[in-house]
Motif scaffolding. Structure first.
Motif, PDB file in Angstrom:
ATOM      1  N   UNK A 271      24.404  36.124  15.162  1.00 32.42           N
ATOM      2  CA  UNK A 271      23.472  36.343  14.379  1.00 32.42           C
ATOM      3  C   UNK A 271      23.804  35.220  12.966  1.00 32.42           C
ATOM      4  N   UNK A 272      25.261  34.988  13.676  1.00 35.75           N
ATOM      5  CA  UNK A 272      25.064  33.493  12.555  1.00 35.75           C
ATOM      6  C   UNK A 272      24.093  32.288  12.955  1.00 35.75           C
ATOM      7  N   UNK A 273      23.478  32.180  13.838  1.00 38.93           N
ATOM      8  CA  UNK A 273      22.592  31.252  14.551  1.00 38.93           C
ATOM      9  C   UNK A 273      21.302  31.519  13.877  1.00 38.93           C
ATOM     10  N   UNK A 274      21.309  33.039  13.759  1.00 40.82           N
ATOM     11  CA  UNK A 274      19.698  33.514  13.107  1.00 40.82           C
ATOM     12  C   UNK A 274      19.765  33.387  11.545  1.00 40.82           C
ATOM     13  N   UNK A 275      20.612  33.278  11.022  1.00 44.40           N
ATOM     14  CA  UNK A 275      20.826  33.117   9.536  1.00 44.40           C
ATOM     15  C   UNK A 275      21.105  31.305   9.226  1.00 44.40           C
ATOM     16  N   UNK A 276      21.485  30.563  10.238  1.00 45.50           N
ATOM     17  CA  UNK A 276      21.253  29.466   9.738  1.00 45.50           C
ATOM     18  C   UNK A 276      20.421  28.915   9.949  1.00 45.50           C
ATOM     19  N   UNK A 277      19.031  29.129  10.391  1.00 47.96           N
ATOM     20  CA  UNK A 277      17.559  28.769  10.917  1.00 47.96           C
ATOM     21  C   UNK A 277      17.052  29.517   9.177  1.00 47.96           C
ATOM     22  N   UNK A 278      17.363  30.239   9.180  1.00 51.38           N
ATOM     23  CA  UNK A 278      16.695  30.906   8.194  1.00 51.38           C
ATOM     24  C   UNK A 278      17.170  30.182   6.890  1.00 51.38           C
ATOM     25  N   UNK A 279      18.186  30.245   6.330  1.00 51.90           N
ATOM     26  CA  UNK A 279      18.974  29.201   4.968  1.00 51.90           C
ATOM     27  C   UNK A 279      18.312  28.015   5.576  1.00 51.90           C
ATOM     28  N   UNK A 280      18.417  27.652   6.771  1.00 49.71           N
ATOM     29  CA  UNK A 280      18.064  26.095   6.832  1.00 49.71           C
ATOM     30  C   UNK A 280      15.981  25.287   6.048  1.00 49.71           C
ATOM     31  N   UNK A 281      15.350  26.366   6.647  1.00 45.13           N
ATOM     32  CA  UNK A 281      14.351  26.788   6.177  1.00 45.13           C
ATOM     33  C   UNK A 281      13.634  26.508   5.089  1.00 45.13           C
ATOM     34  N   UNK A 282      14.633  27.884   4.246  1.00 45.84           N
ATOM     35  CA  UNK A 282      13.830  28.380   2.905  1.00 45.84           C
ATOM     36  C   UNK A 282      14.458  27.446   1.829  1.00 45.84           C
ATOM     37  N   UNK A 283      15.826  27.776   2.288  1.00 41.47           N
ATOM     38  CA  UNK A 283      16.841  27.095   0.672  1.00 41.47           C
ATOM     39  C   UNK A 283      16.768  25.481   0.863  1.00 41.47           C
ATOM     40  N   UNK A 284      16.130  25.336   1.422  1.00 39.10           N
ATOM     41  CA  UNK A 284      16.456  23.280   1.465  1.00 39.10           C
ATOM     42  C   UNK A 284      15.017  23.532   0.508  1.00 39.10           C
ATOM     43  N   UNK A 285      13.895  23.918   0.711  1.00 31.04           N
ATOM     44  CA  UNK A 285      12.430  23.729   0.199  1.00 31.04           C
ATOM     45  C   UNK A 285      12.625  23.441  -0.848  1.00 31.04           C
ATOM     46  N   UNK A 286      12.811  23.181  -1.793  1.00 29.68           N
ATOM     47  CA  UNK A 286      13.089  23.451  -3.165  1.00 29.68           C
ATOM     48  C   UNK A 286      13.672  21.547  -3.795  1.00 29.68           C
ATOM     49  N   UNK A 287      14.372  21.389  -2.785  1.00 29.56           N
ATOM     50  CA  UNK A 287      15.059  19.824  -2.719  1.00 29.56           C
ATOM     51  C   UNK A 287      14.411  18.827  -1.691  1.00 29.56           C
ATOM     52  N   UNK A 288      14.371  19.447  -0.569  1.00 27.82           N
ATOM     53  CA  UNK A 288      13.092  18.497   0.050  1.00 27.82           C
ATOM     54  C   UNK A 288      12.330  18.197   1.407  1.00 27.82           C
ATOM     55  N   UNK A 289      11.624  17.554   1.594  1.00 27.71           N
ATOM     56  CA  UNK A 289      10.095  17.317   2.011  1.00 27.71           C
ATOM     57  C   UNK A 289       9.968  19.017   3.008  1.00 27.71           C
ATOM     58  N   UNK A 290       8.784  19.216   3.469  1.00 28.68           N
ATOM     59  CA  UNK A 290       8.909  19.950   4.954  1.00 28.68           C
ATOM     60  C   UNK A 290       9.723  19.281   5.875  1.00 28.68           C
ATOM     61  N   UNK A 291       8.884  18.062   5.932  1.00 21.94           N
ATOM     62  CA  UNK A 291      10.126  17.018   7.488  1.00 21.94           C
ATOM     63  C   UNK A 291      11.118  16.769   7.344  1.00 21.94           C
ATOM     64  N   UNK A 292      11.747  16.197   6.251  1.00 26.36           N
ATOM     65  CA  UNK A 292      12.891  16.801   5.787  1.00 26.36           C
ATOM     66  C   UNK A 292      13.793  18.046   5.929  1.00 26.36           C
TER      67      UNK A 292
END
Length: 180
Positions: free
Chosen positions: A15-36
């Motif tokens: 469950x933790x791994x699933x949440x982490x993947x989702x957070x990494x992919x969705x919550x950073x997009x306002x701060x980082x480029x898609x490549x980052x």
């Protein structure tokens, strides 16, 4: 909405791994480029030593939905998951001379900006202080920096992690425990 917290056990890791993947992919997009965002997966994630040590916290809804997770450590590793072995150092820290490490803080995108991160952070800080630590530090992402600043953390050093030739900015942050 109210959240309950509990320390994670090994059975929680999927469950933790699933949440982490989702957070990494969705919550950073306002701060980082898609490549980052893609590159950040190479060094972000769960260090299961935190679960083994009993220092990884879950925040759940009343129905058991995982809203967020994060931990603290009395070990030298500052950041990185199981897949980043070169960054990991299991050496024990001396609370009289070293700051506790705040590690692997993630919020489910559906629960962002509802106090989940602050709840986890404050609970981890209290646990570290109870173990004798007088200071806490972390390696923050750009998406986490606003929360950590609001909680009293100050930048110590700006750096970057590089994966597949893509640099991702990071901020080492620190604050005294017990300070508001």
């Amino acid at each position: 909405m109210r959240f309950r917290t509990r320390w994670a056990v090994t059975a929680d890791i999927p469950r933790i791994d699933t949440l982490m993947r989702l957070a990494i992919d969705r919550l950073q997009d306002a701060f980082l480029s898609p490549e980052q965002v893609v590159a950040s997966r190479a060094f972000m994630g769960l260090d299961t030593q935190l679960v083994t040590d009993g220092t990884y916290l879950l925040a759940e809804t009343e129905t058991g939905e995982l809203a967020g997770c994060g931990g603290w450590s009395f070990r030298a590793t500052l950041y990185g998951g199981d897949h980043t072995a070169a960054q990991r150092d299991p050496a024990l820290l001396d609370p009289a001379t070293a700051p506790a490490r705040i590690r692997a803080m993630y919020t489910h995108p559906g629960f962002a900006r509802r106090g989940v991160g602050r709840l986890i952070l404050e609970t981890c800080e209290r646990a570290a202080a109870e173990r004798g630590f007088r200071e806490a530090e972390m390696m923050a992402t750009l998406s986490g920096e606003p929360l950590y600043r609001a909680c009293g953390y100050q930048p110590v050093e700006r750096s970057e992690a590089v994966a597949d030739g893509v640099a991702v900015p990071l901020i080492r942050m620190r604050r005294p425990l017990g300070a508001s």
